[in-house]
Design a protein around this motif. Sequence first.
Motif, PDB file in Angstrom:
ATOM      1  N   GLU A  10     -23.718   2.334 -17.311  1.00  0.00           N
ATOM      2  CA  GLU A  10     -24.239   3.510 -16.608  1.00  0.00           C
ATOM      3  C   GLU A  10     -23.104   4.373 -16.067  1.00  0.00           C
ATOM      4  O   GLU A  10     -23.157   5.601 -16.140  1.00  0.00           O
ATOM      5  CB  GLU A  10     -25.155   3.071 -15.462  1.00  0.00           C
ATOM      6  N   GLU A  11     -22.069   3.735 -15.522  1.00  0.00           N
ATOM      7  CA  GLU A  11     -20.926   4.467 -14.979  1.00  0.00           C
ATOM      8  C   GLU A  11     -20.222   5.296 -16.049  1.00  0.00           C
ATOM      9  O   GLU A  11     -19.685   6.367 -15.767  1.00  0.00           O
ATOM     10  CB  GLU A  11     -19.925   3.489 -14.358  1.00  0.00           C
ATOM     11  N   ARG A  12     -20.257   4.812 -17.278  1.00  0.00           N
ATOM     12  CA  ARG A  12     -19.586   5.517 -18.373  1.00  0.00           C
ATOM     13  C   ARG A  12     -20.563   6.388 -19.166  1.00  0.00           C
ATOM     14  O   ARG A  12     -20.220   6.894 -20.241  1.00  0.00           O
ATOM     15  CB  ARG A  12     -18.897   4.505 -19.305  1.00  0.00           C
ATOM     16  N   ASN A  13     -21.771   6.552 -18.631  1.00  0.00           N
ATOM     17  CA  ASN A  13     -22.814   7.348 -19.289  1.00  0.00           C
ATOM     18  C   ASN A  13     -23.111   6.831 -20.697  1.00  0.00           C
ATOM     19  O   ASN A  13     -23.331   7.604 -21.640  1.00  0.00           O
ATOM     20  CB  ASN A  13     -22.397   8.827 -19.349  1.00  0.00           C
ATOM     21  N   ASP A  36     -25.418   4.168 -21.010  1.00  0.00           N
ATOM     22  CA  ASP A  36     -26.571   3.288 -20.797  1.00  0.00           C
ATOM     23  C   ASP A  36     -27.656   3.469 -21.840  1.00  0.00           C
ATOM     24  O   ASP A  36     -28.617   2.702 -21.880  1.00  0.00           O
ATOM     25  CB  ASP A  36     -27.149   3.490 -19.387  1.00  0.00           C
TER      26      ASP A  36
END
Length: 277
Positions: free
Chosen positions: A79-82, A84
Amino acid sequence: MKRILFPTDFSEVATNAFVHALEFAKIVQGELILLHTFELPVFDNQFFPENYAVIYDSLELSQFTMFKEEIPKLRAIAEERNLDEIKISHRLMDGDLLFNIKRSIKEDKIDFVVMGTSGATGWESFFLGTNTGSAIAKIDVPMLCVPVDAKFKQVETIGFTTRFRPKDKKALKTVLDIAKKTKAKVKCLYVKTSDSDVSEDTIEKWETEFMQEPIEFFVTNSDEVKETILDFILYKEIDVLTMLTYKRGFFEGLFKPSFTKKMATNFDIPILAIHID
């Protein structure tokens, strides 16, 4: 859709490699299968006649609990790195790591394996051990080996070592396919030793065949093969190095432990190992 197997022990080494696995999945438009394996200790049921099964059930439950707790952490990284949106599924298997990797490759129809490696963990023996090193050469899908200090960055240049054998072309085409997806260049190195049997005509035919591809060929005359490859990585600013494994063991020859450790320490770049029959 390509299927990427990611074996993990949830260590720092594996977590770092997970980022590479996510980004690689994005490049090849693939999905990840997370594999965690564990080996149950051997107990003599003569000494544990009553709680023999209870001991195993307890150990299996603890592995499942850890697995369940660690998965959300990996999803948070995605999610942090988009990233997900990348599909992630899971496998928890008891038994030998190598055996389970090969089993998963077959059952899950795996196209690639991404795995972290470092001398800081027991997994070093997986890559550098004589028996497992020989066995991994039999894995017929490409494996991306990620040193713990190899932080992910945009891949702009992929190195490819070759001996200009006809079978090398299939591996080169796989690498070119990956390169095109990430708009990277491929720099192909042949270290021509004093006993080389590769003719100038063969080299010219390769250059002509791949003339329209994003690739450059470099031929260096030297009997210091390992040192030449290391210089190539440094001076050509290689982001990922592709090396071909033949019938010999995974880290035999160019893959001797001293060479591999030196490369990981000095350059901290992933190695894409592709097996050639």
